[in-house]
Design a protein around this motif. Structure first.
Motif, short mmCIF file in Angstrom:
data_model
loop_
_atom_site.label_atom_id
_atom_site.label_comp_id
_atom_site.label_asym_id
_atom_site.label_seq_id
_atom_site.Cartn_x
_atom_site.Cartn_y
_atom_site.Cartn_z
N LEU A 73 0.83 -1.22 0.00
CA LEU A 73 0.00 0.00 0.00
C LEU A 73 0.86 1.27 0.00
CD1 LEU A 73 -2.62 -1.07 2.71
CD2 LEU A 73 -3.07 -0.85 0.26
N ASN A 74 2.01 1.20 -0.65
CA ASN A 74 2.91 2.36 -0.69
C ASN A 74 3.24 2.89 0.70
OD1 ASN A 74 3.17 2.52 -3.52
ND2 ASN A 74 1.14 3.48 -3.64
N GLY A 75 3.37 1.99 1.66
CA GLY A 75 3.81 2.42 2.99
C GLY A 75 2.72 2.93 3.90
N LYS A 76 1.46 2.84 3.45
CA LYS A 76 0.37 3.33 4.31
C LYS A 76 0.07 2.33 5.44
CE LYS A 76 -1.71 6.42 0.96
NZ LYS A 76 -0.38 6.55 0.33
N ASN A 77 -0.28 2.87 6.60
CA ASN A 77 -0.65 2.08 7.78
C ASN A 77 -2.05 2.48 8.23
OD1 ASN A 77 2.16 1.22 9.86
ND2 ASN A 77 2.33 1.92 7.75
N THR A 78 -2.92 1.49 8.52
CA THR A 78 -4.22 1.85 9.09
C THR A 78 -4.16 1.87 10.62
OG1 THR A 78 -5.02 -0.45 9.03
CG2 THR A 78 -5.50 0.94 7.12
N GLN A 79 -3.18 1.14 11.19
CA GLN A 79 -2.92 1.21 12.63
C GLN A 79 -1.41 1.14 12.81
OE1 GLN A 79 -5.12 -1.69 14.95
NE2 GLN A 79 -7.04 -1.28 13.88
N THR A 80 -0.93 1.64 13.94
CA THR A 80 0.51 1.62 14.21
C THR A 80 0.74 1.06 15.61
OG1 THR A 80 0.43 3.89 15.05
CG2 THR A 80 0.94 3.61 12.72
N ILE A 126 4.77 1.12 11.00
CA ILE A 126 5.36 2.22 11.76
C ILE A 126 5.31 1.91 13.26
CG2 ILE A 126 5.05 4.66 12.40
CD1 ILE A 126 3.96 5.07 9.50
N CYS B 13 -5.91 4.89 13.09
CA CYS B 13 -6.14 6.08 12.26
C CYS B 13 -7.62 6.19 11.87
CB CYS B 13 -5.33 6.01 10.97
SG CYS B 13 -3.57 5.76 11.25
N TRP B 61 -2.76 11.81 10.07
CA TRP B 61 -1.96 13.02 10.24
C TRP B 61 -0.78 13.13 9.29
CZ3 TRP B 61 3.00 12.52 12.35
CH2 TRP B 61 3.27 11.30 12.95
N GLU B 63 0.84 11.27 5.23
CA GLU B 63 0.47 10.43 4.08
C GLU B 63 0.58 8.93 4.38
OE1 GLU B 63 3.38 10.32 0.97
OE2 GLU B 63 4.93 11.14 2.28
N HIS B 64 1.30 8.57 5.47
CA HIS B 64 1.47 7.16 5.79
C HIS B 64 0.39 6.63 6.75
CE1 HIS B 64 5.67 8.07 4.42
NE2 HIS B 64 5.35 7.03 3.70
N HIS B 65 -0.45 7.51 7.25
CA HIS B 65 -1.50 7.12 8.19
C HIS B 65 -2.85 7.30 7.52
CE1 HIS B 65 1.96 7.91 10.80
NE2 HIS B 65 1.39 7.13 11.69
N ARG B 66 -3.53 6.19 7.29
CA ARG B 66 -4.82 6.24 6.60
C ARG B 66 -5.84 5.35 7.28
NH1 ARG B 66 -3.47 10.11 4.90
NH2 ARG B 66 -3.13 10.91 2.81
N SER B 67 -7.06 5.83 7.32
CA SER B 67 -8.20 5.02 7.75
C SER B 67 -8.50 3.98 6.68
CB SER B 67 -9.41 5.94 7.93
OG SER B 67 -10.59 5.18 7.99
N LEU B 71 -8.97 3.47 2.07
CA LEU B 71 -8.20 2.44 1.35
C LEU B 71 -9.10 1.29 0.89
CD1 LEU B 71 -5.09 2.21 3.75
CD2 LEU B 71 -5.16 3.30 1.50
#
Lengths: 153, 151
Positions: A73-80, A126, B13, B61, B63-67, B71
């Motif tokens: 997902l190009n480095g996207k996180n839904t939770q960390t 992350i 997020c 907050w 570009e790497h943090h998305r609900s 997505l």
């Protein structure tokens, strides 16, 4: 399921290569592997459990369209993930970096009294790692940050 | 701050963290314990208690943090909650509050009764209660899997 489930909340992280991820999490952050369940026929299902202190972590594969590694997902996180350590967060950071973590925010003391660093693991999850180095009151934190805080205890 | 913090916590997020705080309380029974607001009234940071666990309810907050709502419903991480209360009653409350159920409550081979639900923005949650503690050998036999305690 022994004492690995004694804690209420267990985060479950998705990886393309869950076994490699578990090896990294052992080296970088000191997680201990407590359970691995694999499909005896070599199928894609995988369930790993790890522990750090009194907390547990579950590791899974991209087993459905609704489960993806940040790598997909190009480095996207839904939770960390956030880890709280009791001693030497700077040494923790050095160990994580040596294990291959991508440290994108070096250790720094924050207005709320924690010293933190941030990194990405090899698949882009992350992690923030924090050590409380100073006890800060709500008034001090509000004055330092310009934010309004409710529930600080 | 002198919060007693667990060694592992979760940041989640949301597009609308304020709505998430209210929804998570109504549907899942989580308890808001910290809210930090900016001068614009937006939530900068907030935390909820989940039993002895802690979640941080945050926003998108960078570009790497998305609900998951941004997505197409995909999750990179989800949360499992182990409860010591009636799972079917918890399930009924969540469904009544609008949770989208993806697994009805059912006994699992590994000794737990479990249900699964999506929250208001598509984060995936599972809730379970331990029914019977099993050894790795018993679990392997019951599920037709290979369970071991090392990589």
């Amino acid at each position: 399921m022994s004492d690995t489930d004694s804690q209420t909340l267990t985060p479950a992280l998705i990886y393309r290569d869950p076994k490699a991820a578990m090896a990294f999490l052992e080296r970088a952050f000191g997680f201990e592997t407590v359970m691995v369940i694999e499909d005896p026929d070599g199928g894609p299902s995988f369930h790993g459990e790890m522990r750090l202190g009194g907390s547990s972590l579950r590791i899974g594969a991209e087993w459905s369209a609704g489960h993806a590694s940040p790598l997909s997902l190009n480095g996207k996180n839904t939770q960390t993930l956030a880890i709280q350590v009791e001693t030497d967060v700077d040494a923790h950071c050095a160990q994580a970096r040596a294990a291959g973590a991508d440290v994108f925010a070096e250790p720094e003391t924050q207005f709320y009294g924690d010293r933190t660093y941030r990194c990405r693991d090899p698949e882009g999850h992350i992690w923030v790692v924090a050590q409380t180095v100073e006890v800060v009151t709500r008034e001090q934190a509000e004055a330092a940050s310009g934010l309004m805080i409710t529930g600080w205890s | 701050m002198e919060h007693l913090r667990p060694s592992v916590m979760v940041g989640i997020c949301y597009r609308d963290p304020r709505a998430a705080l209210a929804w998570l309380e109504a549907a899942f029974g989580f308890e808001t314990c910290l809210v930090i607001e900016g001068p614009d009234g937006g939530i900068a940071h907030s935390e909820m208690k989940v039993g002895d666990g802690l979640i941080m309810v945050g926003h998108e907050w960078d570009e790497h943090h998305r609900s998951p709502a941004a997505l197409g419903g995909v999750n990179t991480q989800s949360a499992h909650v182990n409860l010591d209360e009636d799972i079917d009653a918890h399930f009924a409350r969540a469904r009544a509050a609008g949770a989208k159920i993806f697994r009805e409550p059912e006994d699992q081979f590994y000794g737990e009764r479990l249900y699964g639900a999506y929250d208001l923005e598509g984060h995936q949650w599972t809730f379970s209660r331990l029914i019977k503690a099993l050894s790795l050998e018993e679990m392997s036999a019951a599920g037709g899997v290979l369970a071991r305690d090392h990589l």
